[in-house]
Write a protein that holds these residues in place. Structure first.
Motif, short mmCIF file in Angstrom:
data_model
loop_
_atom_site.label_atom_id
_atom_site.label_comp_id
_atom_site.label_asym_id
_atom_site.label_seq_id
_atom_site.Cartn_x
_atom_site.Cartn_y
_atom_site.Cartn_z
N THR B 11 -13.43 35.31 -28.20
CA THR B 11 -14.67 35.62 -28.90
C THR B 11 -14.60 35.08 -30.33
O THR B 11 -13.61 35.27 -31.02
CB THR B 11 -14.89 37.14 -28.93
OG1 THR B 11 -14.88 37.61 -27.60
CG2 THR B 11 -16.21 37.46 -29.58
N VAL B 73 -23.55 38.30 -30.47
CA VAL B 73 -23.23 39.34 -29.48
C VAL B 73 -23.78 38.94 -28.11
O VAL B 73 -23.11 39.10 -27.09
CB VAL B 73 -23.79 40.70 -29.94
CG1 VAL B 73 -23.61 41.74 -28.85
CG2 VAL B 73 -23.08 41.14 -31.20
N LEU B 74 -25.02 38.42 -28.12
CA LEU B 74 -25.62 38.01 -26.84
C LEU B 74 -24.80 36.92 -26.18
O LEU B 74 -24.58 36.93 -24.96
CB LEU B 74 -27.05 37.52 -27.07
CG LEU B 74 -28.09 38.60 -27.37
CD1 LEU B 74 -29.38 37.95 -27.78
CD2 LEU B 74 -28.29 39.48 -26.15
N MET B 76 -21.62 36.39 -26.57
CA MET B 76 -20.37 36.97 -26.10
C MET B 76 -20.58 37.66 -24.75
O MET B 76 -19.78 37.50 -23.82
CB MET B 76 -19.87 37.95 -27.15
CG MET B 76 -18.59 38.64 -26.82
SD MET B 76 -18.25 39.92 -28.01
CE MET B 76 -19.40 41.18 -27.48
N LYS B 77 -21.68 38.42 -24.66
CA LYS B 77 -21.95 39.13 -23.41
C LYS B 77 -22.25 38.15 -22.28
O LYS B 77 -21.83 38.36 -21.13
CB LYS B 77 -23.13 40.10 -23.60
CG LYS B 77 -22.78 41.25 -24.50
CD LYS B 77 -23.95 42.18 -24.66
CE LYS B 77 -24.20 42.97 -23.41
NZ LYS B 77 -24.74 44.30 -23.67
N MET B 80 -19.01 36.69 -21.08
CA MET B 80 -18.26 37.64 -20.25
C MET B 80 -18.87 37.74 -18.85
O MET B 80 -18.17 37.80 -17.85
CB MET B 80 -18.29 39.02 -20.91
CG MET B 80 -17.42 39.14 -22.13
SD MET B 80 -17.64 40.78 -22.79
CE MET B 80 -16.65 40.69 -24.25
N GLU B 81 -20.20 37.76 -18.82
CA GLU B 81 -20.91 37.84 -17.54
C GLU B 81 -20.58 36.61 -16.69
O GLU B 81 -20.32 36.73 -15.49
CB GLU B 81 -22.42 37.90 -17.83
CG GLU B 81 -23.28 38.09 -16.62
CD GLU B 81 -23.20 39.48 -16.05
OE1 GLU B 81 -22.74 40.38 -16.77
OE2 GLU B 81 -23.58 39.65 -14.88
#
Lengths: 135, 122
Positions: B11, B73-74, B76-77, B80-81
């Motif tokens: 990240t 943040v978006l 990063m998510k 991860m997804e």
């Protein structure tokens, strides 16, 4: 002169009668000379790649008719695409030609011609011995 | 064999929106490239083209986010997804939740505990 030719023909006939040549064994079968039935080198030409790229582009909604697309056509300026649209096109081209656009290259590409050049540069021809699923 | 760190990415906070834009576009391309794998791995009953459309929709939802911190943040998510999807850490029902019909998105009329439990929403 005529007599000489006649005698030569007779001689040939005699020779053939005496010792027949096994023609089928000696003569290689000539069949479509100059056409390779295997892919040893890149068989793509620039015109092929452009034509196939345009057919891929046709599956997208375009603002211009497809016959006006050429090497100089730019995705964002001429075709009215946004950044996600033209990344859709890049991935569709990747699937068409089985290449992968490098991240640094893909963000710099602006025109159809640059795509075509990159495809020509990085294209590896399919090998029949490999299953296309596992390539 | 599963590599736990496959497709992992450290990240990182992008401090300029130009850099963020490039990272998002790279991620978008990575998602699209694997759309066919998602269909094959999870045995989805939707064609790869529809998966691509859904990926596009999920990116378009955040198109007008202007705050760089939120964008980070978006991203990063989303990354991860992507890692979870590619590594087969999900199951079919988790992927199919993306394809829920719009009518069931916010159905507050029957929002009882049991309804939410059956829907799988927390």
């Amino acid at each position: 002169m005529l007599r000489f030719a006649y005698s030569m023909r007779n001689a040939a006939k005699v020779a053939r009668a005496v010792r027949p040549v096994p023609a089928a064994r000696m003569q290689p079968v000539r069949f479509m000379n100059g056409v390779k039935f295997y892919s040893s080198t890149s068989s793509l030409t620039k015109e092929d790649v452009l034509a196939r790229s345009i057919s891929v582009l046709n599956s997208f909604e375009l603002k211009v008719p497809s016959n006006s697309i050429g090497m100089e056509t730019e995705f964002i300026k001429d075709l009215g695409m946004d950044s996600l649209d033209y990344n859709d096109v890049l991935v569709a081209l990747e699937e068409e030609f089985d290449v992968v656009f490098d991240d640094n290259v893909a963000n710099e590409i602006k025109s159809v011609g640059e795509c075509v050049d990159y495809v020509l540069k990085s294209y590896t021809p399919a090998q029949e011995s490999l299953d296309p699923e596992i390539r | 064999m599963t590599l736990p760190t496959a497709f992992a990415e450290t990240t990182r906070f992008s401090t300029s929106s130009a850099e963020m834009r490039i990272r998002v576009l790279n991620l978008y391309r990575r998602y699209l490239r694997h759309s066919r794998n998602f269909v094959n791995n999870y045995d989805l009953d939707v064609p790869a083209s529809q998966v691509k459309t859904k990926i596009r929709q999920e990116f378009e939802r955040q198109r007008f986010v202007n705050d760089l911190a939120v964008q980070n943040v978006l991203y990063m998510k989303a990354q991860m997804e992507f890692q979870e999807l590619v590594n087969f850490w999900k199951q079919q029902c988790h992927v199919m939740m993306y394809f829920e019909p719009f009518s069931s998105y916010d159905n507050t009329a029957n929002d009882s505990f049991i309804d939410k439990f059956l829907k799988g929403a927390s």
